[in-house]
Design an enzyme around this catalytic site. Sequence first.
Site, PDB file in Angstrom:
ATOM      1  CG  ASP A 329      -0.240  -0.297   2.516  1.00 28.02           C
ATOM      2  OD1 ASP A 329       0.990  -0.069   2.605  1.00 28.02           O
ATOM      3  OD2 ASP A 329      -0.898  -0.772   3.456  1.00 28.02           O
ATOM      4  CG  ASP A 383       6.344 -16.130  -0.937  1.00 32.50           C
ATOM      5  OD1 ASP A 383       5.238 -16.070  -0.379  1.00 32.50           O
ATOM      6  OD2 ASP A 383       7.354 -16.652  -0.424  1.00 32.50           O
ATOM      7  CB  ALA A 384       8.060 -11.952   1.889  1.00 29.42           C
ATOM      8  CG  ASP A 402       3.216  -3.269   6.614  1.00 31.32           C
ATOM      9  OD1 ASP A 402       2.431  -3.672   7.500  1.00 31.32           O
ATOM     10  OD2 ASP A 402       2.936  -2.344   5.829  1.00 31.32           O
TER      11      ASP A 402
END
Length: 550
Positions: A329, A383-384, A402
């Site tokens: 975001d 993907d982290a 986050d």
Amino acid sequence: MIESHAPAPPGAAPPFNGPARLPVRPGTGRFLVLAGVFVCAACGLVYELELVALASYLIGDSVTQASIVLSVMVFAMGIGSLAAKRLRRHAAVAFGAIEAALALVGGCSAMALYAVFAWTGGWGGVWANGPRCLLVGFSLAIGLLIGAEVPLLMELIQRIRRQDAGGAVADLFAADYVGALVGGLAFPFLLLPLLGQLTGALVTGAVNAVAGGVLVLGLFPRDLTPRGRWLLLVANVAVLGLLASLTALVGDFERAARQAMYGADVRVALRTGEQEVVLTGGTRGRPPRLFLDGRLRGGGRDERRYHEALVHPAMSGPHARVLILGGGDGLAAREVLRHPGVERVDVVERDPALVRLARGDPVLAGLGEHAFDDRRVHVSTADAFDWLRGAPPAAYDVVIGDLPDPGITASAKLYTQEFYGLARRALAPGGRLVVHAGPVASRPREFWTVEATVRAAGLRTLPYRVDGRDSGSAAGPDRTAGASHASRDRGGDRGDWGFVLASRMPPALRLDPRAPAPRTLTPESLAAAARAASPTRVPGLPPSTLVHPR
């Protein structure tokens, strides 16, 4: 070879275990019955997957929801199979009636579950568990009806052409399992992306009704009395009419349900390949709110408090190179860029549609102060966990997690010892890691498990807790939209957020004196945040790992 029996009286059903009087040859009839088994099995598995997917999205914890649906449904299938033994004398009409009922219940299940969540999710008392109770009810009903199919279909196959029980069971289960395979693959790759959850369930119900009705009325008309034929025809037409009407109203229904959950000012609502994204407010003085899969992730008057508490303590040291895991975001990046000396910010976000919205929507981009337009910010769609595996060692001064709530099963691997080990490898000497670890007051065990897991990865930790000021509107990954918008406006429990700051050496909870002072944090409030977390500690918790997520 078909056995010889005396003809049944005109208008009457044939005797029990008598040969079926088919309009086609027995071989063709048997093939058509197995084709019906194939279609009905595919529809049954779609209902099952639909309930699991929708319940995971609405209620959370996909492992628990899948366990509830599967266990209740399998249990109910056994009960349904036993109960259907009494119906074998009238196998054709009973099978037709069961398929009509299954089409109605299975087709409407997703819409009913979504409606209960949207309009009753914020009530207290018994209605607080309304979605889960309905989930159990639909799993039970669908399982009973699916289980009742098996003995009836076995009876129909045997009446077409008598064969040994083992061979009949093998043929029946082969068609059933192949149909289940097709239904299982069609749901994620065809129905869900093309039709969505609600329309996909309704269309599946219509296919189920047509398959059951055509099989019985077309292949076994002489097994039915004239009254039975008319009743079955009327029931199937009514079910198809209802499913078609609901399909036409899906758009209006979804808009009304979103207004019940999010309020009347929904501006953006889209289903990406990863999640549902809803953006509300931003006009007529209403604060903007960003919901991801029904959870408030940004906006509200507490949004800045959450992101300042997440970012600023970790930036009190070297911070030229910053990695943000999640944060699509742009709100965490906004806070990072307030600090002088930032040279590069890498944002790793799984959902590219969210990043496009944060860049292109004027309200959300304004809330993030156009952080993604800064030349120092570089966004990767990945993907982290997978991205960290390929990250260069000692590359970042600050790593910020986050990420979705640790209580969500889909994000469990992002809160494991292996994940934090990869993050530790990416930290430069003297670097700091900070993660949001869920609410402390309502889920202390979950919060302290995250803290124990970070410690198990070889880092020293400093947990802290920040309370939301705005009643019922705290932003952050752990805040759900289960309550209606009206109930949130009436007030509710204040939210709180738990964070874990970590580094190789004992970290200090302080603010960067060179950066502009945060609006909601002071050195005194940070010291109070550390003191607020300490009394809730749950000692002796084991770390979460990939093979044993906790």
